[in-house]
Structures are given as C-alpha cells and as structure tokens.
Scaffold this motif. Structure first.
Motif, PDB file in Angstrom:
ATOM      1  N   THR A   1       0.966  -1.329   0.083  1.00 31.48           N
ATOM      2  CA  THR A   1      -0.300  -0.261   0.131  1.00 31.48           C
ATOM      3  C   THR A   1       0.715   0.898  -0.022  1.00 31.48           C
ATOM      4  O   THR A   1       0.358   2.542   0.359  1.00 31.48           O
ATOM      5  CB  THR A   1      -0.625   0.201   1.300  1.00 31.48           C
ATOM      6  OG1 THR A   1      -0.015  -0.185   2.685  1.00 31.48           O
ATOM      7  CG2 THR A   1      -1.517  -0.996   1.056  1.00 31.48           C
ATOM      8  N   ALA A   2       2.186   1.455  -0.218  1.00 30.33           N
ATOM      9  CA  ALA A   2       2.705   2.430   0.278  1.00 30.33           C
ATOM     10  C   ALA A   2       3.953   2.743  -1.187  1.00 30.33           C
ATOM     11  O   ALA A   2       3.358   1.846  -2.345  1.00 30.33           O
ATOM     12  CB  ALA A   2       4.101   2.827   1.619  1.00 30.33           C
ATOM     13  N   TYR A   3       4.728   3.377  -1.502  1.00 29.29           N
ATOM     14  CA  TYR A   3       5.183   3.735  -2.237  1.00 29.29           C
ATOM     15  C   TYR A   3       6.989   3.340  -2.112  1.00 29.29           C
ATOM     16  O   TYR A   3       7.796   3.925  -0.652  1.00 29.29           O
ATOM     17  CB  TYR A   3       5.579   4.440  -2.812  1.00 29.29           C
ATOM     18  CG  TYR A   3       5.222   5.871  -2.381  1.00 29.29           C
ATOM     19  CD1 TYR A   3       6.302   7.007  -2.422  1.00 29.29           C
ATOM     20  CD2 TYR A   3       3.742   6.884  -1.988  1.00 29.29           C
ATOM     21  CE1 TYR A   3       6.761   7.979  -1.604  1.00 29.29           C
ATOM     22  CE2 TYR A   3       4.397   7.654  -0.658  1.00 29.29           C
ATOM     23  CZ  TYR A   3       5.166   8.619  -0.751  1.00 29.29           C
ATOM     24  OH  TYR A   3       5.161   9.755   0.351  1.00 29.29           O
ATOM     25  N   THR A   4       7.680   3.169  -3.107  1.00 21.46           N
ATOM     26  CA  THR A   4       9.585   2.997  -2.944  1.00 21.46           C
ATOM     27  C   THR A   4      10.201   5.151  -2.844  1.00 21.46           C
ATOM     28  O   THR A   4       9.243   5.770  -3.285  1.00 21.46           O
ATOM     29  CB  THR A   4      10.227   2.457  -3.734  1.00 21.46           C
ATOM     30  OG1 THR A   4       9.529   3.673  -5.230  1.00 21.46           O
ATOM     31  CG2 THR A   4       9.383   1.305  -4.132  1.00 21.46           C
ATOM     32  N   GLN A   5      10.774   5.023  -1.970  1.00 24.17           N
ATOM     33  CA  GLN A   5      11.666   5.633  -2.147  1.00 24.17           C
ATOM     34  C   GLN A   5      12.926   6.587  -1.998  1.00 24.17           C
ATOM     35  O   GLN A   5      13.082   7.827  -2.006  1.00 24.17           O
ATOM     36  CB  GLN A   5      11.538   6.172  -0.475  1.00 24.17           C
ATOM     37  CG  GLN A   5       9.807   6.769   0.188  1.00 24.17           C
ATOM     38  CD  GLN A   5       9.644   6.184   2.356  1.00 24.17           C
ATOM     39  OE1 GLN A   5      10.083   6.817   2.603  1.00 24.17           O
ATOM     40  NE2 GLN A   5       9.022   6.029   2.205  1.00 24.17           N
ATOM     41  N   GLY A   6      13.267   5.263  -2.331  1.00 26.50           N
ATOM     42  CA  GLY A   6      14.114   5.662  -2.946  1.00 26.50           C
ATOM     43  C   GLY A   6      14.952   4.308  -3.726  1.00 26.50           C
ATOM     44  O   GLY A   6      14.272   2.964  -3.743  1.00 26.50           O
ATOM     45  N   PRO A   7      16.642   4.220  -4.042  1.00 29.32           N
ATOM     46  CA  PRO A   7      16.700   3.284  -5.648  1.00 29.32           C
ATOM     47  C   PRO A   7      16.949   1.850  -4.884  1.00 29.32           C
ATOM     48  O   PRO A   7      16.989   0.544  -5.172  1.00 29.32           O
ATOM     49  CB  PRO A   7      17.972   3.317  -5.986  1.00 29.32           C
ATOM     50  CG  PRO A   7      18.759   4.480  -5.210  1.00 29.32           C
ATOM     51  CD  PRO A   7      17.546   5.208  -4.243  1.00 29.32           C
TER      52      PRO A   7
END
Length: 238
Positions: free
Chosen positions: A190-196
């Motif tokens: 339910t979240a999203y990625t914030q970095g590689p």
C-alpha cells in the motif's frame, strides 16, 4: 555418515559423505544442498573475500539437516514396511501445537540451520537460521520477480519498512560493508518506494513473515538463510 566431511583441501558431499535410505527420496536433494552450501563459500574463499575458516561451517551447517532427513527416511521405510506400532505412527503424525512457526510436513518444509555461521537464538520462535520466503516482489524500476531474483547472490540486509542500515552501529555496518552487503527497505504493497534500494512486498508475504518473529530487520546470506536479526544483534556473525 562419515566422521568428518573435510580434511584440508578435500571435501566430501552427497553420498560420499552420507548414505541416504531410499524411502524418502531425499538423497539427491541432500547432495544438492551440500554442494550449494559449500559452493558459495568456496567461491568467496578462493577469491580472498572470506577466510578459509568459513569452510569449516560447511559440515556444521549440513550435518544436522542430513541427519534429520536420514532419520526421516528410516522412519518412512518403517511405515512402508508396516513396522511401526500404532503409538509410534500417532507420534509421527502429531502436529505441534501453539507454535510461532506454522506447521509444515517435514518432507516439504524448508531446511533450517541448527548451527554454523549465524548469530542469535534458534528454535520455533526465532527467525535466525530460517530460509527467506519466495514471494513476488517489485523494485523501483517496476520489475516484478521472485525475491531471490531481486536479491541476487550476495549478502543482503532487509528492513521492515525501514532502511536496515539505519539500525546498525558504525562498526556493524563496516562489517557488512566489508562483505559487500546491500541494504534494502521492504515497503508494504500500500506504500510507495522512496529510493533506489527498496522493494515492494507485492504478495504481502515477506513483511508478515518478519513480523511473525517480531523483527524489524534481518541479515540474509547468499544461500538465503537468515544469519542475524535486530532482536538478537545484527553484527556480522563471528
């Protein structure tokens, strides 16, 4: 089973180290597990990345698992030959109760380390020594694949919605850096990625698995066994 599986530069594996009764069909899988355990360590020792002493963990890690499957095969043979009493059969079929780890039949359950290159307590309620599950996960490029394919064949630290590197002391991080470890935050679906350096738990399997054992981060070996967890210390095992 041989008294020792290593003498200097000579190693025994598979049937050369331990004969397996035929009843459980476990001989080939045991030999493959031997070869995999020894193989990833040999590569790194020969490259000078790990000390020779790492090779002594081969037998320490594989002997208990092989002994377990040998005993299982013997008992299965007694079932097939109708040599078990009703009491023995009932004991074999008994399902443990009130365990943290969901019960899986021994023939299909993943192997678990009982010693070797690991840090922390072992047993039903501990994540240390267990194999990481194989859900489908996603990376920041949109690639969706089984977790093993995304982790690669090196050392990896996984964090439950947190960068695992932030949970390490400077000395602990230096130890994992020396092994070329990666640090990956596992984000919920339910979240999203914030970095590689992040993954998304698309199948919603990995994060519940970590939380079952009450851990925020684990250190995973190249063979996908958990070497350490934050609840008992994330320092590189001795």
């Amino acid at each position: 089973m041989c008294d020792t599986w290593r003498t200097g530069r000579v190693f025994l594996a598979g049937d050369a180290a331990h004969l397996m009764p035929p009843w459980a069909g476990a001989g080939m899988q045991s030999g493959m597990r031997d070869a995999h355990n020894l193989g990833w360590k040999l590569v790194r020792v020969l490259k000078g990345e790990l000390p020779d002493s790492w090779l002594d963990t081969y037998e320490a890690e594989r002997r208990p698992n092989t002994a377990f499957y040998t005993g299982l095969a013997v008992q299965l043979g007694r079932v097939i030959k109708q040599e078990l009493s009703e009491e023995e059969q009932a004991a074999m079929n008994a399902v443990p109760q009130d365990t943290v780890t969901p019960y899986e039949p021994p023939l299909t359950a993943p192997p678990v380390l009982a010693g070797g290159w690991i840090r922390g307590p072992l047993g039903d309620a501990s994540i240390v020594g267990r194999m990481v599950p194989q859900p489908v996960a996603g990376d920041t490029t949109g690639r969706m694949a089984r977790l093993d394919d995304l982790l690669g064949d090196g050392f990896v630290l996984l964090g439950d919605d947190v960068d695992p590197a932030t949970l390490l002391t400077a000395q602990e991080k230096a130890g994992w850096d020396a092994l070329g470890a990666r640090y990956l935050a596992v984000r919920p679906k339910t979240a999203y990625t914030q970095g590689p350096d992040e993954l998304v738990d698309l199948d919603e399997v990995l994060l519940p698995w970590l939380r079952r054992y009450g851990v925020r981060a684990v250190a995973v070996r190249p063979d996908k066994f958990v070497a350490a967890a934050d609840v008992s210390g994330l320092a590189v095992p001795a």
